[in-house]
Motif scaffolding. Sequence first.
Motif, PDB file in Angstrom:
ATOM      1  N   GLU A 100       0.847  -1.191   0.000  1.00 15.69           N
ATOM      2  CA  GLU A 100       0.000   0.000   0.000  1.00 15.69           C
ATOM      3  C   GLU A 100       0.885   1.245   0.000  1.00 15.69           C
ATOM      4  OE1 GLU A 100      -3.958   1.430   2.415  1.00 15.69           O
ATOM      5  OE2 GLU A 100      -2.476   0.221   3.475  1.00 15.69           O
ATOM      6  N   ASN A 113     -15.411  -0.918  -3.386  1.00 11.14           N
ATOM      7  CA  ASN A 113     -14.017  -1.288  -3.636  1.00 11.14           C
ATOM      8  C   ASN A 113     -13.362  -0.187  -4.470  1.00 11.14           C
ATOM      9  OD1 ASN A 113     -11.558  -2.404  -4.276  1.00 11.14           O
ATOM     10  ND2 ASN A 113     -12.389  -4.185  -5.336  1.00 11.14           N
ATOM     11  N   SER A 122     -10.182   0.607  -4.642  1.00 12.02           N
ATOM     12  CA  SER A 122      -8.742   0.425  -4.821  1.00 12.02           C
ATOM     13  C   SER A 122      -8.354   0.809  -6.247  1.00 12.02           C
ATOM     14  CB  SER A 122      -8.339  -1.022  -4.537  1.00 12.02           C
ATOM     15  OG  SER A 122      -8.868  -1.876  -5.514  1.00 12.02           O
ATOM     16  N   LEU A 125      -5.171   1.580  -1.994  1.00 11.26           N
ATOM     17  CA  LEU A 125      -6.294   0.695  -1.668  1.00 11.26           C
ATOM     18  C   LEU A 125      -7.593   1.470  -1.432  1.00 11.26           C
ATOM     19  CD1 LEU A 125      -4.528  -1.853   0.705  1.00 11.26           C
ATOM     20  CD2 LEU A 125      -4.927  -2.012  -1.764  1.00 11.26           C
TER      21      LEU A 125
END
Length: 172
Positions: free
Chosen positions: A4, A95, A97, A21
Amino acid sequence: MTTEQWRPIPGYDGGYEISTLGEIRTWFRPGPGDRRRDTPKIMKAYKRFTKSGPALMITLRGERPYRVKILMRDVWMQGNVPGMKVKFQDGDFTNCSLANLRYISTSEVNRNPGNRCPVAKCDATGRVLQYYQSIAEAARENFWSKSGLQKAISEERLVGGCYYIRASKFTT
């Protein structure tokens, strides 16, 4: 395996950072002034229904809410590209990311039938009363707002004696 990474969100003098992320952290302490923390605190994003559908939102320093995917676009991608929209590759708006986001042209969004979610109107026993090609069509035919119908679908709420479900979830 990639680790990350974090970058500052522009306009906050390094007080907020966003990761690859889609996580957001703050260096600010609560209260007046710009008191800094020794270690950052991860912030919790929340879900909200908007004109264009459900979104993951975050509020920075008491200002207006921001879409997390837009912050990701501005910090990690190329920014606002005319004629392009940021879409979720797996369709999951929670999500955010970097690996799950991609640009898609607005013309492709409009002509791609996969972007339209078929809807089934069912009675309380689960019997299908009507099929619709999209949420917009179901909302129009039943005198709903599109966002109101999306919310009823996601909450699986009985409204007027009927359920509205995504037809892709419906098994015959």
